[in-house]
Design a protein around this motif. Structure first.
Motif, mmCIF file in Angstrom:
data_model
loop_
_atom_site.group_PDB
_atom_site.id
_atom_site.type_symbol
_atom_site.label_atom_id
_atom_site.label_comp_id
_atom_site.label_asym_id
_atom_site.label_seq_id
_atom_site.Cartn_x
_atom_site.Cartn_y
_atom_site.Cartn_z
ATOM 1 N N SER A 53 0.853 -1.186 0.000
ATOM 2 C CA SER A 53 0.000 0.000 0.000
ATOM 3 C C SER A 53 0.889 1.236 0.000
ATOM 4 C CB SER A 53 -0.940 0.010 1.214
ATOM 5 O OG SER A 53 -0.194 0.046 2.416
ATOM 6 N N LYS A 54 0.278 2.402 -0.148
ATOM 7 C CA LYS A 54 1.064 3.639 -0.258
ATOM 8 C C LYS A 54 1.868 3.899 1.006
ATOM 9 C CE LYS A 54 0.763 8.463 -1.657
ATOM 10 N NZ LYS A 54 -0.114 9.560 -2.140
ATOM 11 N N LYS A 55 1.254 3.683 2.162
ATOM 12 C CA LYS A 55 1.954 3.853 3.432
ATOM 13 C C LYS A 55 1.952 2.511 4.169
ATOM 14 C CE LYS A 55 0.921 8.774 4.112
ATOM 15 N NZ LYS A 55 0.345 9.779 5.036
ATOM 16 N N MET A 56 3.128 2.097 4.615
ATOM 17 C CA MET A 56 3.253 0.787 5.248
ATOM 18 C C MET A 56 4.035 0.909 6.550
ATOM 19 S SD MET A 56 4.138 -1.459 1.825
ATOM 20 C CE MET A 56 4.069 -3.027 2.712
ATOM 21 N N PRO A 57 3.575 0.234 7.605
ATOM 22 C CA PRO A 57 4.283 0.309 8.885
ATOM 23 C C PRO A 57 5.631 -0.400 8.860
ATOM 24 C CG PRO A 57 2.492 -1.266 9.007
ATOM 25 C CD PRO A 57 2.348 -0.564 7.697
ATOM 26 N N ASP A 58 5.790 -1.357 7.978
ATOM 27 C CA ASP A 58 7.079 -2.036 7.825
ATOM 28 C C ASP A 58 7.190 -2.590 6.412
ATOM 29 O OD1 ASP A 58 6.297 -4.974 7.650
ATOM 30 O OD2 ASP A 58 5.371 -4.465 9.575
ATOM 31 N N LEU A 59 8.394 -2.987 6.069
ATOM 32 C CA LEU A 59 8.649 -3.575 4.757
ATOM 33 C C LEU A 59 9.238 -4.967 4.910
ATOM 34 C CD1 LEU A 59 10.102 -0.489 2.815
ATOM 35 C CD2 LEU A 59 7.835 -1.520 2.574
ATOM 36 N N ASP A 60 8.773 -5.684 5.934
ATOM 37 C CA ASP A 60 9.316 -7.010 6.211
ATOM 38 C C ASP A 60 9.112 -7.967 5.050
ATOM 39 O OD1 ASP A 60 9.941 -5.923 8.613
ATOM 40 O OD2 ASP A 60 8.463 -7.031 9.790
ATOM 41 N N PHE B 125 13.160 3.351 2.173
ATOM 42 C CA PHE B 125 13.946 3.240 3.407
ATOM 43 C C PHE B 125 14.720 4.526 3.683
ATOM 44 C CE2 PHE B 125 13.244 -1.281 3.777
ATOM 45 C CZ PHE B 125 13.484 -1.536 5.125
ATOM 46 N N THR B 126 15.434 5.008 2.685
ATOM 47 C CA THR B 126 16.248 6.200 2.912
ATOM 48 C C THR B 126 15.384 7.403 3.281
ATOM 49 O OG1 THR B 126 16.211 6.670 0.520
ATOM 50 C CG2 THR B 126 18.085 5.422 1.367
ATOM 51 N N LYS B 127 14.197 7.484 2.687
ATOM 52 C CA LYS B 127 13.299 8.591 3.011
ATOM 53 C C LYS B 127 12.778 8.465 4.441
ATOM 54 C CE LYS B 127 9.040 10.869 1.479
ATOM 55 N NZ LYS B 127 7.932 10.866 0.480
ATOM 56 N N ALA B 128 12.358 7.250 4.819
ATOM 57 C CA ALA B 128 11.794 7.049 6.155
ATOM 58 C C ALA B 128 12.822 7.307 7.247
ATOM 59 C CB ALA B 128 11.241 5.626 6.273
ATOM 60 N N TYR B 129 14.064 6.902 7.006
ATOM 61 C CA TYR B 129 15.121 7.058 8.012
ATOM 62 C C TYR B 129 15.920 8.338 7.823
ATOM 63 C CZ TYR B 129 14.352 2.330 9.752
ATOM 64 O OH TYR B 129 13.799 1.200 10.322
ATOM 65 N N PHE C 154 22.670 6.993 -0.247
ATOM 66 C CA PHE C 154 23.092 5.962 0.704
ATOM 67 C C PHE C 154 23.081 4.594 0.018
ATOM 68 C CE2 PHE C 154 22.572 2.921 4.167
ATOM 69 C CZ PHE C 154 23.473 3.402 5.106
ATOM 70 N N PRO C 155 24.194 3.843 0.071
ATOM 71 C CA PRO C 155 24.270 2.573 -0.693
ATOM 72 C C PRO C 155 23.425 1.463 -0.088
ATOM 73 C CG PRO C 155 26.242 2.861 0.629
ATOM 74 C CD PRO C 155 25.438 4.136 0.786
ATOM 75 N N ILE C 156 22.513 0.934 -0.888
ATOM 76 C CA ILE C 156 21.699 -0.219 -0.482
ATOM 77 C C ILE C 156 21.858 -1.267 -1.565
ATOM 78 C CG2 ILE C 156 19.383 -1.060 0.022
ATOM 79 C CD1 ILE C 156 18.654 1.741 0.935
#
Length: 235
Positions: free
Chosen positions: A164-171, A209-213, A219-221
């Motif tokens: 979904s557009k907003k997610m509490p986690d990306l597990d 991830f980079t946006k949320a954190y 940043f290398p992922i």
């Protein structure tokens, strides 16, 4: 062979979608092959459905055939129609449940300033395209072992079901990307399309991830197995 190995391997792990694909294939045969060949087609399909029943893929009882071609065609058509009707109901139910879950998450995030990962509408659509590509490409791989294919497709389905557009986690996304990176990367020497799709999916997820954190955009992922370079950036 009407329902050959390639078709069987291409069936989605989710039975509801598999049932619809079986119906589509059956009716294509009945429309295009000579009536004399229709009996052979439904005989083969009955065997496939019996095997799927034995493996617990569906709960329908596969009936015996009469030996009369026209009667047997109608028997299998009726069975497949029943399977498809139930599958469509389940898919609609799942879609409704997913929609309600989406609203639940959206309302929770609206009422609470909870930490979350966010995708743009464009990225959501692109993720959908990439998931479809991978769902089509993974079963066709000649280098990935069958048990790995099954695990990857299952993880991919779970990732999509929670997207979904907003997610509490990306597990779910991470679970798929990590395993796919280990399995596809080193083994798929000639599967550039699959690996490119995987890298792009990782790149989009990495941006979330980079946006949320609040990390630097560069940043290398990396995928497991990648050396040096980060995920390819979208052009």
């Amino acid at each position: 062979m009407y329902f050959d190995e390639e078709f069987v391997k291409s069936l989605p792990d989710d039975w509801n979608h598999a049932a619809l694909k079986i119906k589509e294939k059956l009716y294509l045969y009945l429309k295009t092959v000579h009536p004399n060949e229709q009996h052979a087609a439904v005989q083969q399909l009955r065997i496939l459905l019996k095997v799927l029943e034995k493996r617990g893929k569906h709960s329908f009882e596969v009936p015996d055939l009469s030996g009369q071609p026209s009667t047997d065609v109608n028997i299998i058509k009726q069975l497949v129609d029943d399977m498809a009707r139930q599958a469509e109901k389940q898919i609609q139910k799942q879609a409704k449940e997913a929609e309600l879950k989406y609203y639940e998450n959206a309302f929770e995030m609206s009422l609470e300033s909870a930490f979350h990962f966010e995708f743009s509408e464009g990225n959501l659509k692109r993720i959908g395209v990439l998931i479809k590509e991978l769902r089509d490409l993974i079963p066709k791989s000649e280098e990935i072992e069958e048990n790995h294919k099954t695990r990857l497709l299952a993880k991919l389905e779970k990732f999509q079901s929670e997207l979904s557009k907003k997610m509490p986690d990306l597990d779910r996304a991470l679970g798929f990307l990590i395993e796919a990176g280990l399995v596809i990367g080193p083994r798929e020497k000639n599967a550039a399309q699959m690996y490119d799709a995987l890298c792009e999916l990782g790149s989009i997820t990495g941006c979330a991830f980079t946006k949320a954190y609040e990390l630097p955009s560069d940043f290398p992922i990396r995928l497991p197995g990648q050396s040096g370079d980060e995920f390819p950036k979208k052009k």
